[in-house]
Each structure stands twice: as structure tokens, then as C-alpha cells.
Write a protein that holds these residues in place. Structure first.
Motif, PDB file in Angstrom:
ATOM      1  N   LYS A  38     -17.039   5.838   0.958  1.00  0.00           N
ATOM      2  CA  LYS A  38     -17.195   4.995  -0.503  1.00  0.00           C
ATOM      3  C   LYS A  38     -15.889   3.935  -0.521  1.00  0.00           C
ATOM      4  O   LYS A  38     -16.375   2.830  -1.065  1.00  0.00           O
ATOM      5  N   GLY A  39     -14.779   4.220  -0.260  1.00  0.00           N
ATOM      6  CA  GLY A  39     -13.934   3.295  -0.093  1.00  0.00           C
ATOM      7  C   GLY A  39     -14.242   2.071   0.770  1.00  0.00           C
ATOM      8  O   GLY A  39     -14.077   1.065   0.415  1.00  0.00           O
TER       9      GLY A  39
ATOM     10  N   ARG B  56       0.813  -1.126  -0.098  1.00  0.00           N
ATOM     11  CA  ARG B  56      -0.129  -0.041   0.276  1.00  0.00           C
ATOM     12  C   ARG B  56       1.118   1.196  -0.121  1.00  0.00           C
ATOM     13  O   ARG B  56       0.999   2.001  -0.913  1.00  0.00           O
TER      14      ARG B  56
ATOM     15  N   PHE C   9       1.376  12.460  -1.108  1.00  0.00           N
ATOM     16  CA  PHE C   9       1.019  13.736  -0.441  1.00  0.00           C
ATOM     17  C   PHE C   9       1.792  14.057   0.463  1.00  0.00           C
ATOM     18  O   PHE C   9       1.169  15.170   1.375  1.00  0.00           O
TER      19      PHE C   9
ATOM     20  N   GLN D 171       2.168   2.542  -3.739  1.00  0.00           N
ATOM     21  CA  GLN D 171       1.746   4.006  -4.100  1.00  0.00           C
ATOM     22  C   GLN D 171       2.670   5.043  -4.708  1.00  0.00           C
ATOM     23  O   GLN D 171       2.312   6.070  -5.293  1.00  0.00           O
TER      24      GLN D 171
ATOM     25  N   VAL E  48      -4.486   8.500  -7.016  1.00  0.00           N
ATOM     26  CA  VAL E  48      -3.334   7.397  -6.858  1.00  0.00           C
ATOM     27  C   VAL E  48      -3.769   6.334  -8.085  1.00  0.00           C
ATOM     28  O   VAL E  48      -4.220   5.314  -7.662  1.00  0.00           O
TER      29      VAL E  48
ATOM     30  N   ASN F 273      -4.479  15.502   1.165  1.00  0.00           N
ATOM     31  CA  ASN F 273      -4.536  14.087   1.142  1.00  0.00           C
ATOM     32  C   ASN F 273      -5.917  13.714   0.614  1.00  0.00           C
ATOM     33  O   ASN F 273      -5.907  12.728  -0.479  1.00  0.00           O
ATOM     34  N   VAL F 274      -6.983  13.902   1.331  1.00  0.00           N
ATOM     35  CA  VAL F 274      -8.271  13.420   1.075  1.00  0.00           C
ATOM     36  C   VAL F 274      -9.403  14.693   0.540  1.00  0.00           C
ATOM     37  O   VAL F 274     -10.543  14.447   0.411  1.00  0.00           O
ATOM     38  N   ARG F 275      -8.912  15.896   0.603  1.00  0.00           N
ATOM     39  CA  ARG F 275      -9.816  17.053   0.070  1.00  0.00           C
ATOM     40  C   ARG F 275     -10.971  17.363   0.675  1.00  0.00           C
ATOM     41  O   ARG F 275     -12.106  17.610   0.619  1.00  0.00           O
ATOM     42  N   ARG F 276     -10.760  16.765   2.339  1.00  0.00           N
ATOM     43  CA  ARG F 276     -11.508  17.121   3.184  1.00  0.00           C
ATOM     44  C   ARG F 276     -11.221  17.981   4.358  1.00  0.00           C
ATOM     45  O   ARG F 276      -9.867  17.742   4.601  1.00  0.00           O
TER      46      ARG F 276
ATOM     47  N   PHE G 235      -8.468   1.520  -1.433  1.00  0.00           N
ATOM     48  CA  PHE G 235      -9.539   1.706  -2.414  1.00  0.00           C
ATOM     49  C   PHE G 235      -9.736   3.196  -2.331  1.00  0.00           C
ATOM     50  O   PHE G 235     -10.215   4.002  -1.526  1.00  0.00           O
ATOM     51  N   VAL G 236      -9.213   4.026  -3.568  1.00  0.00           N
ATOM     52  CA  VAL G 236      -9.292   5.485  -3.271  1.00  0.00           C
ATOM     53  C   VAL G 236      -9.443   6.037  -4.884  1.00  0.00           C
ATOM     54  O   VAL G 236      -9.561   4.725  -5.566  1.00  0.00           O
ATOM     55  N   ASN G 237      -9.693   7.124  -4.768  1.00  0.00           N
ATOM     56  CA  ASN G 237      -9.843   7.548  -6.113  1.00  0.00           C
ATOM     57  C   ASN G 237      -8.662   7.305  -7.116  1.00  0.00           C
ATOM     58  O   ASN G 237      -7.478   7.898  -7.006  1.00  0.00           O
TER      59      ASN G 237
ATOM     60  N   ASN H 232     -12.455   7.282   2.805  1.00  0.00           N
ATOM     61  CA  ASN H 232     -13.701   7.726   2.817  1.00  0.00           C
ATOM     62  C   ASN H 232     -14.831   6.477   2.814  1.00  0.00           C
ATOM     63  O   ASN H 232     -14.334   5.345   2.787  1.00  0.00           O
TER      64      ASN H 232
HETATM   65  N1  COA Z   1     -12.561   4.644  -4.333  1.00  0.00           N
HETATM   66  C1  COA Z   1     -12.703   4.714  -5.550  1.00  0.00           C
HETATM   67  N2  COA Z   1     -13.208   5.796  -6.063  1.00  0.00           N
HETATM   68  C2  COA Z   1     -13.477   6.902  -5.275  1.00  0.00           C
HETATM   69  C3  COA Z   1     -13.526   6.835  -3.928  1.00  0.00           C
HETATM   70  C4  COA Z   1     -12.954   5.661  -3.333  1.00  0.00           C
HETATM   71  N3  COA Z   1     -12.735   5.524  -1.952  1.00  0.00           N
HETATM   72  N4  COA Z   1     -13.793   7.759  -3.504  1.00  0.00           N
HETATM   73  C5  COA Z   1     -14.221   8.700  -4.443  1.00  0.00           C
HETATM   74  N5  COA Z   1     -14.114   7.947  -5.713  1.00  0.00           N
HETATM   75  C6  COA Z   1     -14.564   8.594  -6.686  1.00  0.00           C
HETATM   76  C7  COA Z   1     -15.876   9.096  -7.045  1.00  0.00           C
HETATM   77  O1  COA Z   1     -16.858   8.056  -7.430  1.00  0.00           O
HETATM   78  C8  COA Z   1     -15.861   9.875  -8.279  1.00  0.00           C
HETATM   79  O2  COA Z   1     -15.824   9.270  -9.339  1.00  0.00           O
HETATM   80  P1  COA Z   1     -16.362  10.208 -10.729  1.00  0.00           P
HETATM   81  O3  COA Z   1     -15.462  11.336 -11.059  1.00  0.00           O
HETATM   82  O4  COA Z   1     -16.295   8.752 -11.672  1.00  0.00           O
HETATM   83  O5  COA Z   1     -17.563  10.439 -10.430  1.00  0.00           O
HETATM   84  C9  COA Z   1     -14.548  10.834  -7.812  1.00  0.00           C
HETATM   85  O6  COA Z   1     -13.496   9.659  -7.197  1.00  0.00           O
HETATM   86  C10 COA Z   1     -14.466  12.083  -7.049  1.00  0.00           C
HETATM   87  O7  COA Z   1     -15.127  11.701  -5.979  1.00  0.00           O
HETATM   88  P2  COA Z   1     -15.123  12.796  -5.060  1.00  0.00           P
HETATM   89  O8  COA Z   1     -16.002  12.286  -3.637  1.00  0.00           O
HETATM   90  O9  COA Z   1     -15.479  14.117  -5.322  1.00  0.00           O
HETATM   91  O10 COA Z   1     -13.639  12.510  -4.345  1.00  0.00           O
HETATM   92  P3  COA Z   1     -12.640  13.719  -4.374  1.00  0.00           P
HETATM   93  O11 COA Z   1     -12.269  13.948  -5.940  1.00  0.00           O
HETATM   94  O12 COA Z   1     -12.977  14.823  -3.655  1.00  0.00           O
HETATM   95  O13 COA Z   1     -11.344  13.060  -3.683  1.00  0.00           O
HETATM   96  C11 COA Z   1     -10.622  11.416  -2.285  1.00  0.00           C
HETATM   97  C12 COA Z   1     -11.144  12.473  -2.549  1.00  0.00           C
HETATM   98  C13 COA Z   1     -10.451  10.989  -0.594  1.00  0.00           C
HETATM   99  C14 COA Z   1     -11.484  10.231  -2.937  1.00  0.00           C
HETATM  100  C15 COA Z   1      -9.221  11.371  -2.862  1.00  0.00           C
HETATM  101  O14 COA Z   1      -8.573  12.624  -2.488  1.00  0.00           O
HETATM  102  C16 COA Z   1      -8.448   9.948  -2.614  1.00  0.00           C
HETATM  103  O15 COA Z   1      -8.615   9.159  -3.176  1.00  0.00           O
HETATM  104  N6  COA Z   1      -7.314  10.160  -1.649  1.00  0.00           N
HETATM  105  C17 COA Z   1      -6.475   9.249  -1.517  1.00  0.00           C
HETATM  106  C18 COA Z   1      -5.247   9.887  -0.873  1.00  0.00           C
HETATM  107  C19 COA Z   1      -4.295   8.691  -0.633  1.00  0.00           C
HETATM  108  O16 COA Z   1      -4.496   7.611  -0.791  1.00  0.00           O
HETATM  109  N7  COA Z   1      -3.180   8.906   0.311  1.00  0.00           N
HETATM  110  C20 COA Z   1      -2.226   8.113   0.796  1.00  0.00           C
HETATM  111  C21 COA Z   1      -2.662   7.374   1.915  1.00  0.00           C
HETATM  112  S1  COA Z   1      -2.813   8.185   3.232  1.00  0.00           S
END
Ligand code: COA
Ligand code: ZN
Length: 316
Positions: A85-86, A15, A244, A19, A56, A112-115, A50-52, A83
Motif C-alpha cells: 500500500k505504501g 525519515r 520500534f 520519526q 508513526v 515494526n510492521v505487524r507481519r 508512507f506508513v500507517n 508494505n
Molecule cells: N500508508 C498509509 N496508510 C496505510 C499504509 C501505508 N503504507 N498501510 C496501511 N495503511 C492504513 C490502512 O489503509 C488502514 O487504514 P484505515 O484504518 O483507515 O482503514 C490502516 O492503515 C490499517 O491497515 P493494515 O493493513 O491493517 O495495517 P496494520 O495496522 O497492520 O499496520 C503497517 C501495518 C505496516 C502499515 C504499520 O505497522 C506501519 O505503518 N508500520 C510502520 C513502521 C515504521 O515506519 N517503522 C520505522 C521504520 S523501519
């Protein structure tokens, strides 16, 4: 009383390590590496997130990796989720061991997570409600930037305590990891922070997640151990570097940590020879940054200085 002779390692190369590599690693190679790590004896591992996939891209094939190990019941294989969703996807994929990440630092959490931190805690609340309804689960909460933030600098113990207590009130049964996201922590601070939190909340389960940017990974892990922490993350071959957290390098090298504990007589159940084979394979990944002392030492020399594992230890 904590057991002084045991430690549980959590392997995070699949992981945190993967990444950090930009070029997609073939799914079959990811699966082969995870298999090799399981063969080395790990009973806890983060196999991905499971992230966007836009955030990643390396995790875009997470569903396929998850399918390959969903029936593996002899190890706690967990998936990081940022989040709800993940978490839903992980549950649908048959996984009940989740790692949720929230940063102590507001700026890092947003990057990192836009929140905001508060919004992440809302996500945690919804995850706990969902998984709580569906029976047994194992939840780890990673408190990222528990010592230092790449954007805001030193993180205070008061801020750490505040985010920890908020998360603990939402998820009282979770395990909590203090994460040295930037690899800037020092052993005395690690011991002081864990000692303070453990004293205030002795019933909680604690873990340490370190990076080795300043060469403190092993020392910091021992500082956590001295404070009573028995669950420690590291990545085989020292692979890593958070996309990040600019300036952070790889995780503590698992083989260095296993060596240190084994030499001190603390058994972790890991077969070092097999671990080093897995480390060599990880070190060959194109685009990966690795760092390890033990891989530089001839294998015969390592065998000479380590105590033989007992038959009882090998059977565990
Ligand atoms: N798994 C897969 N897809 C995801 C998801 C998840 N957990 N969360 C959101 N998505 C998808 C949505 O379905 C959406 O898809 P679409 O564009 O096809 O409609 C898209 O991502 C945007 O969704 P949104 O809720 O607006 O997310 P965001 O763009 O604000 O991003 C995170 C927020 C948290 C999902 C993103 O910042 C992320 O994945 N961060 C990971 C950070 C990480 O892994 N850091 C290292 C480890 S600490
Ligand atoms: Zn990390």
C-alpha cells in the motif's frame, strides 16, 4: 574493484530522525530542513515514509512533503514503505525510489510492521511486480536487525543470510542495506558480516545503516567501507531513535562521518559548512535527541584541519 576514493552518503534524518520526535514538526520546517540538506550537496536522501499514520504519527503529512520535492530530479529522493500500500501511494505521488524494510528478526518485524517475515517478503514480491511493470525504479531493501534485535538479542549470520537470499531472489536488482537497528554492532562484526556476504555475492550492491547508541557509528561505517561498502546512511545532527527499537538512540551523525572521510581524502560531495548549518537547525527541533562531535568543535578549528576541496570536487 570498488573505488577506494569515493563514498556515497544517504541522508536519513527526514525519515529515521523525524520519526523519533513525538510532537508534530511543522511541514514547512521539514521542507526547509530537506532544502538545506540538498543545498549541502546530498544526492541521496530518505525524505520520509508512507506508513500507517497511527503507527508513526510524525509521517501523517508525508503527502505534502512528497509534493514539495517530486520534481527534484538532481537527487535520488526516496521514501520508505513497509508494505505494498505504501509503495502504491509513493508511485501515485510521483516517486520511483523506494526503500522497503524487512527485519531479519521475526519478533522485530512483527513489532515494526505487524507481519511475519514471510508476509513481509510477500509484500516485497507484490511491490516488485507493481513497480517492475511501470518502468525504471530504484529499490533499496533495508534488512533491519541485521546484527542484533531489541527483543531477541544477537541475530545470527545464518538468519541474516537466509532473509537476504530470500529478498535477493525476489528483487535481484535492489540495493541491500544491513541495518544496525539497535546500534549494538561492533566494527569487527560489521566487517566480518559484510565480507562474508560480499564474498558470496560480489555482484550485489551493499549499503550500511548504523545507529550510534554505543558510540560505534563512525567506526562501524568505516568497517563497512573497509569491507567494500560504498553507500552509507547517517542522519545530520545524529537525530534519531526508532520508536520500534527500545533502547536504540540516534543514527550516526552525518557531519562526523563526512569529516572523517574528508579528512582521509575521500570526497563525498558534501559541503561541510552548509551541512553544519543544517545540523544546527535540526538540533533546534523541539523534542529531538541529537548527538554530534563536530558540532562541538569551533568552525575555524574544523576549517584548519580539513583539506581544501579542489575546484573539480566543488563542481561535482
Ligand atoms: N500508508 C498509509 N496508510 C496505510 C499504509 C501505508 N503504507 N498501510 C496501511 N495503511 C492504513 C490502512 O489503509 C488502514 O487504514 P484505515 O484504518 O483507515 O482503514 C490502516 O492503515 C490499517 O491497515 P493494515 O493493513 O491493517 O495495517 P496494520 O495496522 O497492520 O499496520 C503497517 C501495518 C505496516 C502499515 C504499520 O505497522 C506501519 O505503518 N508500520 C510502520 C513502521 C515504521 O515506519 N517503522 C520505522 C521504520 S523501519
Ligand atoms: Zn535506523
Amino acid at each position: 574493484m570498488t573505488d577506494r576514493r569515493r563514498v556515497e552518503f544517504v541522508e536519513v534524518a527526514p525519515r529515521d530522525g523525524f520519526q523519533s520526535i513525538g510532537e508534530p514538526i511543522p511541514t514547512a520546517e521539514k521542507i526547509a530542513i530537506i532544502d538545506g540538506l540538498l543545498e549541502a550537496g546530498f544526492r541521496r536522501m530518505e525524505i520520509g515514509s508512507f506508513v500507517n499514520p497511527k503507527a508513526v504519527p510524525q509521517m501523517a503529512d508525508m503527502a505534502e512533503v512528497a509534493v514539495a520535492f517530486r520534481d527534484r530530479k538532481d537527487a535520488r529522493l526516496s521514501i520508505l514503505v513497509p508494505n505494498s500500500k505504501g509503495a502504491e501511494i509513493a508511485l501515485e505521488s510521483g516517486y520511483r525510489a523506494l526503500v522497503f524494510v524487512v527485519s531479519v528478526s521475526e519478533t522485530h518485524n512483527r513489532k515494526n510492521v505487524r507481519r511475519s517475515v514471510a508476509e513481509s517478503l510477500d509484500q516485497l514480491r507484490s511491490i516488485v511486480e507493481t513497480i517492475g511493470r511501470s518502468g525504471d525504479y530504484a529499490l533499496r531493501i533495508d534488512l533491519a536487525t541485521a546484527f542484533d534485535c531489541p527483543f531477541d538479542g544477537t541475530v545470527s549470520l545464518d538468519d541474516l543470510r537466509r532473509v537476504y537470499l530470500a529478498a535477493r531472489s525476489i528483487a535481484p536488482d535492489a540495493e541491500f542495506a544491513l541495518c544496525d537497528t539497535t546500534g549494538c554492532a561492533d566494527p569487527l562484526s560489521v566487517e566480518t558480516r559484510f565480507s562474508a556476504l560480499i564474498k558470496e555475492d560480489p555482484q550485489a550492491t551493499w549499503a550500511f545503516h548504523g545507529h550510534d547508541t554505543f558510540g560505534m557509528g563512525v567506526a562501524n561505517s568505516f568497517a563497512a567501507y573497509s569491507a567494500g561498502v560504498r553507500i552509507i546512511d547517517a542522519a545530520t545532527a545524529g537525530l534519531g531513535g526508532c520508536p520500534f527499537a527500545p533502547g536504540a538512540s540516534g543514527n550516526t551523525a552525518m557531519e562526523d562521518l563526512v569529516f572523517a572521510f574528508t579528512r582521509g581524502g575521500v570526497d563525498s560531495g558534501i559541503d561541510l559548512e552548509r551541512l553544519l548549518n543544517a545540523a544546527d537547525r535540526i538540533a533546534r527541533l523541539p523534542g529531538g535527541q541529537t548527538e554530534s562531535h563536530l558540532r562541538q568543535v569551533p568552525r575555524e578549528r574544523i576549517a584548519q584541519v580539513l583539506p581544501e576541496r579542489t575546484a573539480e570536487q566543488r563542481a561535482q
